[in-house]
Motif scaffolding. Structure first.
Motif, PDB file in Angstrom:
ATOM      1  N   LYS A   1      24.701  51.600  30.773  1.00 20.13           N
ATOM      2  CA  LYS A   1      23.468  52.265  30.360  1.00 20.13           C
ATOM      3  C   LYS A   1      22.483  51.316  29.701  1.00 20.13           C
ATOM      4  N   THR A   2      22.983  50.233  29.084  1.00 23.32           N
ATOM      5  CA  THR A   2      22.093  49.311  28.383  1.00 23.32           C
ATOM      6  C   THR A   2      21.683  48.125  29.245  1.00 23.32           C
ATOM      7  N   MET A   3      22.204  48.052  30.480  1.00 27.16           N
ATOM      8  CA  MET A   3      21.886  46.935  31.366  1.00 27.16           C
ATOM      9  C   MET A   3      21.491  47.488  32.732  1.00 27.16           C
ATOM     10  N   HIS A   4      20.639  46.739  33.422  1.00 24.88           N
ATOM     11  CA  HIS A   4      20.205  47.164  34.747  1.00 24.88           C
ATOM     12  C   HIS A   4      21.189  46.726  35.827  1.00 24.88           C
ATOM     13  N   THR A   5      22.084  45.798  35.498  1.00 21.67           N
ATOM     14  CA  THR A   5      22.985  45.226  36.490  1.00 21.67           C
ATOM     15  C   THR A   5      24.364  45.857  36.399  1.00 21.67           C
ATOM     16  N   PRO A   6      24.899  46.392  37.490  1.00 19.47           N
ATOM     17  CA  PRO A   6      26.244  46.975  37.456  1.00 19.47           C
ATOM     18  C   PRO A   6      27.316  45.899  37.353  1.00 19.47           C
ATOM     19  N   SER A   7      28.504  46.301  36.933  1.00 22.52           N
ATOM     20  CA  SER A   7      29.605  45.365  36.778  1.00 22.52           C
ATOM     21  C   SER A   7      30.796  45.817  37.608  1.00 22.52           C
ATOM     22  N   LEU A   8      31.530  44.831  38.123  1.00 28.16           N
ATOM     23  CA  LEU A   8      32.795  45.072  38.824  1.00 28.16           C
ATOM     24  C   LEU A   8      33.914  44.581  37.930  1.00 28.16           C
ATOM     25  N   SER A   9      34.905  45.438  37.679  1.00 25.80           N
ATOM     26  CA  SER A   9      36.065  45.076  36.876  1.00 25.80           C
ATOM     27  C   SER A   9      37.333  45.371  37.655  1.00 25.80           C
ATOM     28  N   VAL A  10      38.273  44.434  37.591  1.00 23.75           N
ATOM     29  CA  VAL A  10      39.591  44.640  38.178  1.00 23.75           C
ATOM     30  C   VAL A  10      40.619  44.459  37.073  1.00 23.75           C
ATOM     31  N   ALA A  11      41.425  45.481  36.822  1.00 24.81           N
ATOM     32  CA  ALA A  11      42.423  45.430  35.762  1.00 24.81           C
ATOM     33  C   ALA A  11      43.657  44.664  36.246  1.00 24.81           C
ATOM     34  N   CYS A  12      44.065  43.656  35.467  1.00 22.00           N
ATOM     35  CA  CYS A  12      45.235  42.837  35.804  1.00 22.00           C
ATOM     36  C   CYS A  12      46.172  42.819  34.612  1.00 22.00           C
ATOM     37  N   ALA A  13      47.405  43.223  34.811  1.00 16.92           N
ATOM     38  CA  ALA A  13      48.377  43.256  33.723  1.00 16.92           C
ATOM     39  C   ALA A  13      48.638  41.857  33.193  1.00 16.92           C
ATOM     40  N   ASP A  14      48.872  41.758  31.889  1.00 20.21           N
ATOM     41  CA  ASP A  14      49.155  40.460  31.268  1.00 20.21           C
ATOM     42  C   ASP A  14      50.435  39.835  31.821  1.00 20.21           C
ATOM     43  N   SER A  15      51.305  40.658  32.438  1.00 14.82           N
ATOM     44  CA  SER A  15      52.550  40.137  33.011  1.00 14.82           C
ATOM     45  C   SER A  15      52.302  39.257  34.226  1.00 14.82           C
ATOM     46  N   TRP A  16      51.083  39.321  34.805  1.00 14.10           N
ATOM     47  CA  TRP A  16      50.790  38.597  36.034  1.00 14.10           C
ATOM     48  C   TRP A  16      49.585  37.671  35.852  1.00 14.10           C
ATOM     49  N   PRO A  17      49.728  36.594  35.090  1.00 16.21           N
ATOM     50  CA  PRO A  17      48.593  35.683  34.893  1.00 16.21           C
ATOM     51  C   PRO A  17      48.111  35.032  36.193  1.00 16.21           C
ATOM     52  N   GLY A  18      49.027  34.826  37.154  1.00 16.73           N
ATOM     53  CA  GLY A  18      48.615  34.269  38.435  1.00 16.73           C
ATOM     54  C   GLY A  18      47.683  35.204  39.177  1.00 16.73           C
TER      55      GLY A  18
END
Length: 261
Positions: free
Chosen positions: A87-104
């Motif tokens: 809501k505070t930015m004009h640019t959308p964001s893409l997020s991918v959740a990665c568990a800490d168990s898989w740093p690779g």
């Protein structure tokens, strides 16, 4: 060094002003894509459409999309990814959740984002038990037309024709992205009586779990194309799980996907 005369440049601008994509114009006129992009930018600036402003670059519409990296990133997005219009930015964001168990997995996800969006920066946001690999781009709607209101399993998920062409050309990258998001490689075991003695046997298998019928079908259709046999396992009355357990198919998956790390 090639010299592109004013007539060729004008032909390119005529096509661009008519709505043609940079990459298509470059191929049609046998001109480097970067040259076409520069001509379009200068023409827009000359006509006052972007005076002094930096116009972000769309890797699909205006350049040569890294199709292999995109197939992998598309799989990750369909599994554990989401797009948000802040809501505070004009640019959308893409997020991918990665568990800490898989740093690779985080490294692979970040590399794919950078390959698909070479002009954009990528960051990692710490969450409880995981990190969100995240980036911003005005062209996320163009690259991921599956985005929409509500959860993915509550709306239709259908690939556009150009996306299906990429998946057909890079099926293993797409499968790897889906397995790395909502799948896993585990080791099952059982016991058998052999000569009166009970022995333990272990065997690996791959699982994929997703509530969306459409997303599961995208995976199963692609598995069929690469020769991997699979079955559906129901949890109660919900057939949310795809299993790959046959030895030859597991060997194929090991060769092209492998366990998360």
């Amino acid at each position: 060094m090639n010299f592109h005369g004013p007539e060729l440049r004008q032909r390119a601008l005529t096509l661009l002003r008519g709505g043609a994509k940079n990459a298509d114009v470059a191929r049609q006129l046998n001109v480097p894509a970067g040259t076409v992009s520069y001509w379009k930018h200068m023409d827009s600036a000359k006509r006052g459409e972007c005076p002094g402003a930096h116009r972000s670059f769309c890797p699909r519409c205006e350049g040569e999309l890294d199709r292999s990296a995109y197939a992998y990133l598309l799989g990750l997005y369909l599994g554990d990814g989401h797009i948000v219009q802040n809501k505070t930015m004009h640019t959308p964001s893409l997020s991918v959740a990665c568990a800490d168990s898989w740093p690779g997995l985080m490294d692979l996800c970040e590399s794919a984002m950078r390959a698909v969006f070479p002009e954009n920066s990528v960051c990692r946001v710490r969450r409880k038990g995981c990190h969100q690999v995240k980036m911003y781009s005005k062209h996320l709607w163009c690259l991921f037309p599956q985005h929409g209101p509500g959860r993915k399993h509550e709306r239709p998920i259908v690939l556009a024709n150009w996306q299906q062409e990429i998946v057909d050309a890079h099926p293993w990258e797409f499968i790897r992205g889906l397995i790395h998001s909502d799948g896993c490689r585990i080791t099952n075991w059982t016991t058998r009586l052999v000569g009166g003695e009970r022995k333990r046997y272990e065997y690996p298998r791959y699982f994929f779990a997703n509530k969306s019928d459409d997303i599961r079908k995208l995976l199963s259709d692609t598995l069929n194309k690469v020769g991997v046999e699979w079955t559906t396992l129901a949890r109660g009355s919900d057939p949310f799980n795809i299993s790959v357990a046959r030895r030859a198919s597991v060997a194929l998956m090991d060769a092209h996907v492998g366990p998360k790390y």
